[in-house]
Design an enzyme around this catalytic site. Structure first.
Site, PDB file in Angstrom:
ATOM      1  N   SER A   1       0.828  -1.211   0.000  1.00  0.00           N
ATOM      2  CA  SER A   1       0.000   0.000   0.000  1.00  0.00           C
ATOM      3  C   SER A   1       0.864   1.262   0.000  1.00  0.00           C
ATOM      4  CB  SER A   1      -0.915   0.021   1.220  1.00  0.00           C
ATOM      5  OG  SER A   1      -1.718  -1.127   1.252  1.00  0.00           O
TER       6      SER A   1
ATOM      7  N   ASN B   1       2.832  -7.657  13.205  1.00  0.00           N
ATOM      8  CA  ASN B   1       3.569  -6.621  12.483  1.00  0.00           C
ATOM      9  C   ASN B   1       3.010  -5.246  12.788  1.00  0.00           C
ATOM     10  OD1 ASN B   1       2.644  -4.944   9.927  1.00  0.00           O
ATOM     11  ND2 ASN B   1       1.373  -6.796  10.006  1.00  0.00           N
ATOM     12  N   ALA B   2       3.938  -4.301  12.879  1.00  0.00           N
ATOM     13  CA  ALA B   2       3.577  -2.890  12.995  1.00  0.00           C
ATOM     14  C   ALA B   2       4.511  -2.137  12.062  1.00  0.00           C
ATOM     15  CB  ALA B   2       3.724  -2.414  14.431  1.00  0.00           C
TER      16      ALA B   2
ATOM     17  N   CYS C   1      -6.458  -1.332   8.558  1.00  0.00           N
ATOM     18  CA  CYS C   1      -5.210  -1.576   9.298  1.00  0.00           C
ATOM     19  C   CYS C   1      -5.444  -1.296  10.784  1.00  0.00           C
ATOM     20  CB  CYS C   1      -4.091  -0.679   8.757  1.00  0.00           C
ATOM     21  SG  CYS C   1      -2.552  -0.911   9.661  1.00  0.00           S
TER      22      CYS C   1
ATOM     23  N   GLY D   1      -5.992 -14.515   5.035  1.00  0.00           N
ATOM     24  CA  GLY D   1      -5.753 -14.634   6.473  1.00  0.00           C
ATOM     25  C   GLY D   1      -5.411 -16.061   6.831  1.00  0.00           C
TER      26      GLY D   1
ATOM     27  N   GLY E   1       0.036 -14.340   2.382  1.00  0.00           N
ATOM     28  CA  GLY E   1       1.026 -13.377   2.854  1.00  0.00           C
ATOM     29  C   GLY E   1       2.057 -14.028   3.745  1.00  0.00           C
TER      30      GLY E   1
HETATM   31  C1  LIG Z   1       4.589  -7.429   7.252  1.00  0.00           C
HETATM   32  C2  LIG Z   1       3.184  -7.178   6.775  1.00  0.00           C
HETATM   33  C3  LIG Z   1       2.905  -6.014   6.042  1.00  0.00           C
HETATM   34  C4  LIG Z   1       1.604  -5.775   5.582  1.00  0.00           C
HETATM   35  N1  LIG Z   1       1.357  -4.627   4.862  1.00  0.00           N
HETATM   36  C5  LIG Z   1       0.112  -4.418   4.349  1.00  0.00           C
HETATM   37  C6  LIG Z   1      -0.138  -3.289   3.513  1.00  0.00           C
HETATM   38  O1  LIG Z   1       0.740  -2.463   3.220  1.00  0.00           O
HETATM   39  N2  LIG Z   1      -1.408  -3.148   3.024  1.00  0.00           N
HETATM   40  C7  LIG Z   1      -2.421  -4.038   3.306  1.00  0.00           C
HETATM   41  O2  LIG Z   1      -3.531  -3.864   2.804  1.00  0.00           O
HETATM   42  N3  LIG Z   1      -2.198  -5.119   4.067  1.00  0.00           N
HETATM   43  C8  LIG Z   1      -0.970  -5.329   4.600  1.00  0.00           C
HETATM   44  N4  LIG Z   1      -0.729  -6.451   5.363  1.00  0.00           N
HETATM   45  C9  LIG Z   1      -1.837  -7.410   5.618  1.00  0.00           C
HETATM   46  C10 LIG Z   1      -1.776  -8.571   4.612  1.00  0.00           C
HETATM   47  O3  LIG Z   1      -1.962  -8.132   3.290  1.00  0.00           O
HETATM   48  C11 LIG Z   1      -2.850  -9.644   4.938  1.00  0.00           C
HETATM   49  O4  LIG Z   1      -4.134  -9.078   4.847  1.00  0.00           O
HETATM   50  C12 LIG Z   1      -2.670 -10.236   6.335  1.00  0.00           C
HETATM   51  O5  LIG Z   1      -1.312 -10.418   6.658  1.00  0.00           O
HETATM   52  C13 LIG Z   1      -3.408 -11.583   6.481  1.00  0.00           C
HETATM   53  O6  LIG Z   1      -2.932 -12.529   5.547  1.00  0.00           O
HETATM   54  P1  LIG Z   1      -1.797 -13.632   5.928  1.00  0.00           P
HETATM   55  O7  LIG Z   1      -2.250 -14.311   7.187  1.00  0.00           O
HETATM   56  O8  LIG Z   1      -1.761 -14.534   4.738  1.00  0.00           O
HETATM   57  O9  LIG Z   1      -0.523 -12.884   6.137  1.00  0.00           O
HETATM   58  C14 LIG Z   1       0.557  -6.694   5.858  1.00  0.00           C
HETATM   59  C15 LIG Z   1       0.852  -7.873   6.590  1.00  0.00           C
HETATM   60  C16 LIG Z   1       2.137  -8.114   7.033  1.00  0.00           C
HETATM   61  C17 LIG Z   1       2.412  -9.390   7.816  1.00  0.00           C
END
Ligand SMILES: Cc1cc2nc3c(=O)[nH]c(=O)nc-3n(C[C@H](O)[C@H](O)[C@H](O)COP(=O)(O)O)c2cc1C
Length: 313
Positions: free
Chosen positions: A46, A69-70, A129, A244, A266
């Protein structure tokens, strides 16, 4: 022979795996890398209007079998991103843009000055977020009225199809998904990270993340995400990208049975490597073949059919 291809908003995906935003998609090179390793489509990290440093490090840590994550939307701003994503034709799979803003007006600005000038096949906006002041949940952007307002403003400005990414924290995601659909959204991504949560160093009691708390992703998020997809499918008719905790073919099959058209991947890139896209597809093919299915259409929404337990009561 099992065919995993899906049609998502006019994009033809060879398979339903979609690189989730913020994971590896920070440069065009990294998008190509994921495409080469089997991702069916990719979402960029993003982007915001102005460059952002994001939260202080550490920005990611392992916790509860997943990640906290933050990151705080660290990115170079839309002007720099325009150059990075200038020519997307050679990525090899559909590319979904992503940007985030503080107000409905700023969302419309980024549509006009950023996304409309690039060849994105669709655009995803995270209204969800849980750990960045000014954005998503911490700006109150996850309710029905504000979702309607932001999506309406964007639909008036944006050329590409619009995907709205909703929060994992919503007790009742259906009305918010419906507000997005009523305002013109073309698809829903369910969900963003959950929480926030936190963790401390056992030796010192100090908080691990620089920001103190962060969003939960990976396996601990999966049951929540699955229910969000299930509930969203009951509330809207537009396609859903189930995201997720998808780490295996079985997770992906469950998401599609809950009603997803495609699945975001992700955190699973960390334990399984970038090959995770191909691995998930091979595992899905085996599972479908074992059920005698040859396409994903045969299992999509299956979880909504009358359940055995309901038949018994
Ligand atoms: C390190 C990290 C950075 C992320 N940055 C973004 C972001 O910039 N924009 C966004 O929409 N989601 C962001 N997410 C959320 C992921 O796109 C996703 O919705 C979330 O991690 C759940 O999927 P997962 O369990 O497969 O990781 C981020 C997640 C992680 C772990």
């Amino acid at each position: 022979m099992v065919d995993l291809s899906v049609d998502l908003l006019g994009m033809r995906l060879e398979n339903p795996t979609v690189l989730a935003s913020g994971i590896l998609g920070v440069t065009k090179g990294s998008l190509k890398f994921c495409a080469r390793h089997g991702a069916g489509a990719v979402v960029i990290k993003s982007i915001t209007r102005e460059p952002r440093k994001g939260h202080p490090p550490p920005i990611v840590c392992a916790s509860g079998g997943g990640l906290l994550n933050a990151v705080g939307y660290s990115n170079p701003g839309y002007r720099h991103a325009m150059a990075e994503y200038e020519d997307l034709a050679d990525v090899g799979v559909p590319v979904i843009g992503s940007f985030v803003a503080e107000t409905a007006e700023e969302y419309a600005f980024l549509a006009e000055h950023f996304a409309n000038h690039l060849e994105f096949d669709a655009v995803e906006i995270p209204l969800s977020c849980p750990h960045t002041p000014g954005y998503g949940e911490l700006a109150g952007h996850s309710g029905t009225d504000i979702t309607y307002e932001i999506v309406s403003a964007l639909k008036a400005s944006l050329r590409a199809p619009l995907i709205v990414k909703l929060s994992a924290n919503l007790q009742d995601i259906g009305p918010v998904a419906k507000a997005a659909e009523d305002a013109g959204a073309d698809a829903i991504t369910a969900v963003n990270t959950l929480g926030p949560g936190t963790c401390f160093e056992a030796a010192t009691g100090r908080r691990v993340l620089g920001f103190g708390f962060g969003g939960i992703s990976g396996p601990p998020l999966k049951p929540v995400a699955l229910k969000a997809v299930y509930d969203t499918f009951q509330a809207v008719t537009i396609p859903i990208i189930g995201t997720g905790g998808v780490s295996t073919g079985q997770d992906a099959v469950e998401m599609i049975m809950a009603g997803a058209t495609a699945v975001g991947v992700g955190t699973a890139v960390v334990p399984r490597g970038v090959e995770v896209f191909r691995k998930i597809c091979e595992e899905m093919k085996d599972l479908l073949a074992a059920r005698g299915c040859s396409s994903l259409a045969e299992i999509r929404g299956k979880a909504h059919e009358k359940q055995l337990v309901q038949d018994l009561v």
